[in-house]
Design an enzyme around this catalytic site. Sequence first.
Site, PDB file in Angstrom:
ATOM      1  N   SER A   1       0.818  -1.216   0.000  1.00 43.11           N
ATOM      2  CA  SER A   1       0.000   0.000   0.000  1.00 43.11           C
ATOM      3  C   SER A   1       0.847   1.260   0.000  1.00 43.11           C
ATOM      4  CB  SER A   1      -0.911   0.015   1.231  1.00 43.11           C
ATOM      5  OG  SER A   1      -0.110   0.001   2.415  1.00 43.11           O
TER       6      SER A   1
ATOM      7  N   PRO B   1       2.552  13.304  13.415  1.00 45.81           N
ATOM      8  CA  PRO B   1       2.586  12.815  12.030  1.00 45.81           C
ATOM      9  C   PRO B   1       1.266  12.228  11.555  1.00 45.81           C
ATOM     10  CG  PRO B   1       3.904  11.405  13.484  1.00 45.81           C
ATOM     11  CD  PRO B   1       3.559  12.633  14.258  1.00 45.81           C
TER      12      PRO B   1
ATOM     13  N   THR C   1      10.451  -3.341 -48.073  1.00 46.12           N
ATOM     14  CA  THR C   1       9.430  -4.024 -47.276  1.00 46.12           C
ATOM     15  C   THR C   1       9.891  -5.456 -47.055  1.00 46.12           C
ATOM     16  OG1 THR C   1       8.179  -4.684 -49.249  1.00 46.12           O
ATOM     17  CG2 THR C   1       7.568  -2.594 -48.212  1.00 46.12           C
ATOM     18  N   HIS C   2       9.607  -6.006 -45.897  1.00 47.00           N
ATOM     19  CA  HIS C   2      10.092  -7.347 -45.535  1.00 47.00           C
ATOM     20  C   HIS C   2      11.620  -7.403 -45.584  1.00 47.00           C
ATOM     21  CE1 HIS C   2       5.951  -9.009 -45.971  1.00 47.00           C
ATOM     22  NE2 HIS C   2       5.881  -8.112 -46.935  1.00 47.00           N
TER      23      HIS C   2
ATOM     24  N   SER D   1      35.225  -0.001 -30.335  1.00 45.67           N
ATOM     25  CA  SER D   1      35.724  -1.346 -30.064  1.00 45.67           C
ATOM     26  C   SER D   1      37.044  -1.290 -29.329  1.00 45.67           C
ATOM     27  CB  SER D   1      35.898  -2.123 -31.378  1.00 45.67           C
ATOM     28  OG  SER D   1      36.511  -3.378 -31.146  1.00 45.67           O
TER      29      SER D   1
ATOM     30  N   VAL E   1      33.528   2.451 -35.247  1.00 50.56           N
ATOM     31  CA  VAL E   1      32.568   3.339 -34.585  1.00 50.56           C
ATOM     32  C   VAL E   1      31.185   2.701 -34.694  1.00 50.56           C
ATOM     33  CG1 VAL E   1      31.529   5.630 -34.530  1.00 50.56           C
ATOM     34  CG2 VAL E   1      33.950   5.367 -35.155  1.00 50.56           C
TER      35      VAL E   1
END
Length: 463
Positions: A98, A130, A187-188, A318, A325
């Site tokens: 909670s 409190p 595409t694909h 690397s 890069v």
Amino acid sequence: MAATRTETDTFGPIDVPADRYWGAQTQRSLQNFRIGGERMPLPLVHALGVVKRAAAETNIALGKLDPVLGQVIAVAASEVIEGKLDDHFPLVVWQTGSGTQSNMNANEVISNRAIELLGGEMGSKKPIHPNDHVNMSQSSNDSFPTAIHIATAVETVNRLYPALEHLTKALKVKEEAFKDIIKIGRTHTQDATPVTLGQEFSGYRAALEYARHRLEQSLADVFLLAQGGTAVGTGLNAPVGFDKGFAEAVSEITGLSFKTAPNKFEALASHGAVLNFHGSLNALAADLFKIANDIRFLGSGPRSGLGELSLPENEPGSSIMPGKVNPTQAEAMTMVATQVFGNQTAVTVAASQGHFELNVFKPVIAYNVLQSIRLLSDTMVSFADHCVEGIEPNTARIKELLERSLMLVTALAPAIGYDNAARIAKTAHKNGTTLREEALASGLVSEEDYDRLVRAERMIAPQ
């Protein structure tokens, strides 16, 4: 040995660090939940400050709280909102479901800070208690979900939206800059008909604009607050009108338009609003994953990949291959998206656990939603600044790949038929010849008609 003071709760006395504002219940939580290192997110802590200040102001207005005490509570709560007391909120996410310990952490810190402001003795709970004063008219069960909603809305409006707009604008700049560069579409992952590089980037830009729309739609329910439901949704121990007055106070404090939830039973036991909103974050993450992948693949190379884009070189890539890069910003953004996908599962499971009158997975919901907002915001700014803004087209490579593509044959299909066009493309691929050579050799199209029909600039829009 560090100095301590004695605080008490219903379990008795306990020592707490003398220089900390938290009290007995926070200290017990530190001892009982030594689990991980994931602290309660600071936006949630600050939102609890908003809850306590708004509650104090509303209780004053309704005649429940002494204005002198209420005003100093509001001052201490404002310090929580401003982040001045962040070091006094040490609790981890892995606690009661909670969020009671974190709610009490806020109550204790604000109580002791207010006592200090009044010149009293910390830990005495006098003149500001409190529970009796800071937590007046509230329960953890409505305060914590309210804080989740406030933190989510504030972080979205102040952090996520500006970051999303920043990346959208960066993509829009490239869309305009690349509008006349014709390239082969895919595409694909295979060659398709031509598009402009600007059209490709327009898809990225539009995806983010739609993402913004979905976020705004789903955020609407997050502006509804559970406060006023108290323990189980009935509003026990909260005065009539507290919920509406509280929402107005929160709106005044945050500058955002919050309202009280019409059904507090749902607001305590269900977190469908936050789950639905995180679904929009998840969709944004999916769009970002796609954009990052496209850009890093289009920039693959530099000698042996697609190489249509040159990406900014930000750092060595690397430890073994000199001069290498890597597309690090794209990699970082896809990892962020992966984390958000995981967070979506966590929030889904957690939101399903509303047993009877209360969901008791609230802290993990807060943690994951706020983490997703922060990570997505940061990665969008980073990707815009360190990748998108520096992208340049490799026009020679783009032209080379366009001219080599067999899918330009699509422009011949209306004139010679699909089957004939397909045979020409297959023959060219088999023989390693150009599309033009095989089309003319077929006798189905003249040189003049081929040059008139197979023009990439005529293939990027309806004719």
